[in-house]
Design a protein around this motif. Structure first.
Motif, PDB file in Angstrom:
ATOM      1  N   ASP A 223      50.570 -54.533  24.804  1.00 46.64           N
ATOM      2  CA  ASP A 223      50.283 -55.872  25.316  1.00 46.64           C
ATOM      3  C   ASP A 223      50.105 -56.907  24.214  1.00 46.64           C
ATOM      4  N   TYR A 224      49.370 -56.538  23.167  1.00 47.23           N
ATOM      5  CA  TYR A 224      49.115 -57.465  22.065  1.00 47.23           C
ATOM      6  C   TYR A 224      50.422 -57.935  21.447  1.00 47.23           C
TER       7      TYR A 224
ATOM      8  N   LEU B  63      52.257 -61.810  21.537  1.00 46.49           N
ATOM      9  CA  LEU B  63      52.611 -62.522  20.315  1.00 46.49           C
ATOM     10  C   LEU B  63      54.117 -62.550  20.050  1.00 46.49           C
ATOM     11  N   ASN B  64      54.914 -62.013  20.976  1.00 44.57           N
ATOM     12  CA  ASN B  64      56.365 -61.968  20.784  1.00 44.57           C
ATOM     13  C   ASN B  64      56.737 -61.313  19.453  1.00 44.57           C
TER      14      ASN B  64
END
Length: 251
Positions: free
Chosen positions: A17-18, A22-23
């Protein structure tokens, strides 16, 4: 036993997810593929300059926000946001030191990859250079003209360390830090490719040196000279020493 493909892991790490937020998949693919780099320092060269563009994007966004708060004369918000800009400037200046770990030859190899490109073409840098005149106009309208004050008033004649002074000092600190960044960049160029080179991508050395001497807010610098000239009239007056007071004459 086969060696792990570390480069593949660096370029395509596991995405949770992180990383999705942050792409990171797009962010980590903004550099040349590791297998295509001209030397081992090219990744550092690209990342440092890309990070500079990101910091300048944040700085530009913050300064545009400051313009709005200047119109509202919200001094606390202005000083807080300018403090962020000051920290960004210090970060940008400090990270230039990373590029000094490259040898002159490695730098030359990388410069061949730039075509006719030059740091003077930085989109973030060029945009930020457009903002100081707007900042000065907004400050002058809200904190000087709108209050019947001059720069001399807030620094000397009617100095009270008030909000106009606080905002002026926040602006001149930005000016000072930006010029220090430029000066550091000039020394980096001197060390890496030389200022005496016949060609710096078609940019004369005078342009770089002239930029390092530029001031965004000359009125805020000039007041210091004016004050020294005015107050300096007393410098030539011989005054009694405070460390060796005159001895009393014997009766």
């Amino acid at each position: 036993m086969d060696k792990p493909d570390y480069h593949a892991r660096i370029e395509a790490p596991e995405m949770l997810d992180y990383g999705v937020y942050l792409n990171c998949d797009r962010l980590l693919s903004c550099q040349k593929r590791l297998s295509e780099m001209v030397n081992a320092d090219e990744l550092q060269f690209q990342i440092v300059h890309q990070v500079e563009e990101l910091w300048m994007k944040l700085m530009a966004y913050t300064l545009v926000d400051v313009l709005d708060w200047l119109e509202r004369q919200d001094t606390h918000r202005i000083v807080t946001l300018m403090g962020r800009v000051h920290r960004l400037m210090r970060l940008m200046t400090a990270q230039l030191d990373l590029l000094e770990t490259m040898s002159p030859k490695e730098n030359q190899q990388i410069r061949l990859q730039l075509g006719n490109g030059s740091g003077q073409e930085s989109p973030g840098f060029k945009f930020i250079l457009r903002l100081p005149p707007e900042l000065w106009r907004a400050f002058k309208h809200s904190y000087l003209d709108g209050r019947g004050l001059t720069v001399a008033d807030i620094y000397d004649a009617h100095y009270d360390h008030g909000d106009a002074y606080a905002v002026a000092e926040a602006l001149i600190e930005f000016d000072e830090l930006f010029q220090k960044f430029r000066a550091n960049h000039l020394y980096l160029i001197h060390r890496s490719i030389g200022l005496g080179a016949k060609s710096l991508k078609g940019r004369p050395v005078e342009i770089l040196e002239g930029g390092a001497r530029h001031r965004f807010f000359p009125e805020l610098w000039d007041i210091r000279c004016d004050m020294t000239d005015r107050w300096g009239a007393a410098y030539g007056t011989v005054r009694e020493s405070i460390s060796h007071p005159p001895r009393a004459r014997a009766g």
